[in-house]
Motif scaffolding. Structure first.
Motif, mmCIF file in Angstrom:
data_model
loop_
_atom_site.group_PDB
_atom_site.id
_atom_site.type_symbol
_atom_site.label_atom_id
_atom_site.label_comp_id
_atom_site.label_asym_id
_atom_site.label_seq_id
_atom_site.Cartn_x
_atom_site.Cartn_y
_atom_site.Cartn_z
ATOM 1 N N LEU A 183 0.969 -1.200 0.111
ATOM 2 C CA LEU A 183 -0.217 0.282 -0.017
ATOM 3 C C LEU A 183 1.064 1.285 -0.037
ATOM 4 C CD1 LEU A 183 -2.851 1.193 0.059
ATOM 5 C CD2 LEU A 183 -2.992 1.099 2.313
ATOM 6 N N GLY A 184 1.680 1.530 -1.109
ATOM 7 C CA GLY A 184 2.215 2.630 -1.563
ATOM 8 C C GLY A 184 1.722 3.501 -2.614
ATOM 9 N N VAL A 202 -9.308 -6.783 -2.000
ATOM 10 C CA VAL A 202 -8.692 -7.201 -0.602
ATOM 11 C C VAL A 202 -7.332 -6.621 -0.502
ATOM 12 C CG1 VAL A 202 -7.945 -9.204 0.852
ATOM 13 C CG2 VAL A 202 -10.122 -9.209 -0.522
ATOM 14 N N GLN A 203 -7.060 -5.868 0.512
ATOM 15 C CA GLN A 203 -5.530 -5.265 0.754
ATOM 16 C C GLN A 203 -4.805 -6.296 1.559
ATOM 17 O OE1 GLN A 203 -4.154 -2.106 -0.559
ATOM 18 N NE2 GLN A 203 -2.308 -3.368 0.184
ATOM 19 N N PHE A 204 -3.636 -6.654 0.937
ATOM 20 C CA PHE A 204 -2.599 -7.309 1.932
ATOM 21 C C PHE A 204 -1.861 -6.073 2.604
ATOM 22 C CE2 PHE A 204 -4.074 -10.488 -1.120
ATOM 23 C CZ PHE A 204 -4.479 -11.510 -0.290
ATOM 24 N N ALA A 208 -1.472 -3.512 10.769
ATOM 25 C CA ALA A 208 -2.528 -3.270 11.453
ATOM 26 C C ALA A 208 -2.806 -1.892 11.100
ATOM 27 C CB ALA A 208 -2.866 -3.940 12.532
ATOM 28 N N SER A 209 -1.943 -0.810 11.193
ATOM 29 C CA SER A 209 -2.036 0.459 11.258
ATOM 30 C C SER A 209 -2.738 1.059 9.964
ATOM 31 C CB SER A 209 -0.915 1.233 11.576
ATOM 32 O OG SER A 209 0.101 1.169 10.472
ATOM 33 N N LYS A 210 -2.551 0.129 8.726
ATOM 34 C CA LYS A 210 -2.965 0.536 7.721
ATOM 35 C C LYS A 210 -4.143 0.189 7.170
ATOM 36 C CE LYS A 210 1.462 0.968 5.102
ATOM 37 N NZ LYS A 210 2.234 0.853 4.165
ATOM 38 N N ILE A 211 -4.870 -0.568 8.121
ATOM 39 C CA ILE A 211 -6.340 -1.118 7.860
ATOM 40 C C ILE A 211 -7.434 0.147 7.409
ATOM 41 C CG2 ILE A 211 -8.298 -2.152 8.811
ATOM 42 C CD1 ILE A 211 -6.464 -4.022 10.244
ATOM 43 N N ALA A 212 -7.414 0.973 8.449
ATOM 44 C CA ALA A 212 -8.528 2.078 8.037
ATOM 45 C C ALA A 212 -8.188 2.651 6.696
ATOM 46 C CB ALA A 212 -8.662 3.081 9.163
ATOM 47 N N ASP A 213 -6.942 3.295 6.358
ATOM 48 C CA ASP A 213 -6.778 3.688 5.241
ATOM 49 C C ASP A 213 -6.882 2.954 3.933
ATOM 50 O OD1 ASP A 213 -6.123 6.582 5.014
ATOM 51 O OD2 ASP A 213 -4.302 5.964 4.598
ATOM 52 N N ILE A 224 -3.903 -9.143 7.158
ATOM 53 C CA ILE A 224 -2.492 -8.835 7.575
ATOM 54 C C ILE A 224 -1.550 -10.041 7.151
ATOM 55 C CG2 ILE A 224 -0.977 -8.586 9.680
ATOM 56 C CD1 ILE A 224 -3.089 -6.368 9.274
ATOM 57 N N SER A 225 -0.626 -9.953 6.327
ATOM 58 C CA SER A 225 0.143 -10.847 5.521
ATOM 59 C C SER A 225 0.827 -11.740 6.510
ATOM 60 C CB SER A 225 0.912 -10.421 4.414
ATOM 61 O OG SER A 225 1.776 -9.317 4.878
ATOM 62 N N LYS A 226 1.411 -11.232 7.880
ATOM 63 C CA LYS A 226 2.232 -11.930 8.516
ATOM 64 C C LYS A 226 1.324 -12.886 9.612
ATOM 65 C CE LYS A 226 3.716 -8.025 10.628
ATOM 66 N NZ LYS A 226 4.373 -7.112 11.184
ATOM 67 N N ASP A 227 -0.041 -12.865 9.425
ATOM 68 C CA ASP A 227 -0.739 -13.614 10.126
ATOM 69 C C ASP A 227 -1.193 -14.943 9.256
ATOM 70 O OD1 ASP A 227 -3.151 -15.049 11.085
ATOM 71 O OD2 ASP A 227 -4.452 -13.159 11.724
#
Ligand SMILES: [Zn+2]
Ligand SMILES: [Zn+2]
Length: 349
Positions: A183-184, A202-204, A208-213, A224-227
């Motif tokens: 997400l850049g 779906v955004q990977f 977690a701080s990027k979810i809202a944006d 969350i790709s680390k999950d």
């Protein structure tokens, strides 16, 4: 010659600094443009620092250019002085090969001419948009609507078309499940387009701080790709994933998420080649693909689509004297989501 000035790198290890140079006088098919805004693409940093090992100096980067036509050559029909236009990543191609004839100039068999850091057919070194003006063949100039914020339009010329083109090529639309990796600058445009085309998006992200944006920008879901468990739940479910990450990363985490005959498309260009477990392609007949920018007709189509649907890039506008700081922040991914230089801040060196 046209007297020009901008900010150039003199070698890989020096910061950008004021630089005077000259451009050709407009030839019959050329358009001369006074530059208003130029986006800051990660490629500008790779190029000026010679990270792709092909730099020619001095180099003025910048290939997300918005400006106004100041004059046109005698044969130019498409443009007139005063109109707002854009110039993107390439400024020439052979025009006769099969790719050029198909309107895919970015895949020219002879080789496209990049907007900066390349030698053009006149033997001149091309110089990019961190400058006051540019002179370019009209075929590589695009109409830009007055309806949109010109600073937000600038990144469409690279980040926009780089994501629009593969989403169109692979027919992303209603009924399709589409993933965006990263997400850049590129990723946020992929989100906006995929959402606008009617796909389930779906955004990977690793954070977690990027979810809202991500949701604000058009994601229906965020993973969350680390999950590992969350990733497993997505297995074999995507029609298409666009991967915008240019840092080295493991594609094998994402390939199993593609459904049978689906497509994984890479648009970021990591410095090192990835390792792909071929089983991840074989067992569901998955396709691993890549894409760069788009053709000239498609770039115009994208700009027109954006004007019609009110789509621009989220930008942080800076003055040219902040460019070296901005480069450092791009490297740290500390920008939402593209820096754009206000070129009115460039004074004659
Ligand atoms: Zn770019
Ligand atoms: Zn060609």
């Amino acid at each position: 010659m046209t007297q020009s000035w901008g900010y150039a790198a003199q070698q890989a290890t020096t910061p950008l600094a004021p630089f005077s140079f000259s451009r050709r006088d407009p030839k019959e098919h050329d358009v001369a443009v006074q530059i208003e805004y130029c986006g800051v693409c990660h490629s500008d940093i790779h190029s000026t620092r010679n990270e792709w090992k092909n730099a020619i100096y001095p180099m003025i980067p910048g290939h997300e250019i918005i400006g106004r036509v100041t004059s046109v050559g005698s044969a130019v029909k498409k443009f007139k002085a005063g109109e707002r236009v854009g110039v993107g990543v390439i400024v020439d191609s052979c025009r006769t090969c099969s790719s050029c004839q198909a309107g895919e100039e970015q895949y020219c068999e002879v080789g496209m001419t990049l907007t900066y850091g390349a030698q053009d057919k006149y033997g001149d070194l091309t110089q990019g948009g961190y400058s006051n003006n540019i002179v370019t063949d009209e075929h590589f100039v695009h109409r830009v609507s007055e309806k949109l914020d010109p600073a937000g339009v600038a990144p469409l010329l690279c980040a926009g078309i780089t994501t629009y083109s593969p989403l169109r090529h692979w027919k992303v639309g209603p009924g399709k499940k589409v993933g965006v990796v990263g997400l850049g600058g590129l990723g946020h445009m992929a989100l906006k387009f995929a959402h606008s085309f009617g796909a389930h998006v779906v955004q990977f992200t690793t954070s977690a701080s990027k979810i809202a944006d991500a949701k604000r920008l058009g994601a229906d879901d965020v993973v969350i790709s680390k999950d590992a468990d969350a990733m497993k739940k997505e297995a074999n479910s995507f029609d298409f994933i666009i991967d915008t990450v240019s840092a080295v990363h493991d594609l094998n985490e994402y390939l199993p998420l593609i459904k049978r005959d689906g497509v994984y498309c890479q648009v970021g260009l990591p410095e090192e080649p990835p390792t792909v477990h071929m089983g991840n392609l074989l067992f569901k007949r998955r396709n691993l693909s890549g894409s760069i920018i788009g053709g000239m007709a498609e770039t115009q189509e994208m700009l027109d689509y954006c004007a019609e649907h009110n789509i621009t890039s989220d930008v942080e506008v800076i003055s040219i004297d902040k460019i070296n700081e901005a480069f450092e922040r791009v490297v740290k991914a500390d920008v939402k989501y593209r820096f754009v230089i206000d070129m009115s801040t460039l004074k004659k060196a």
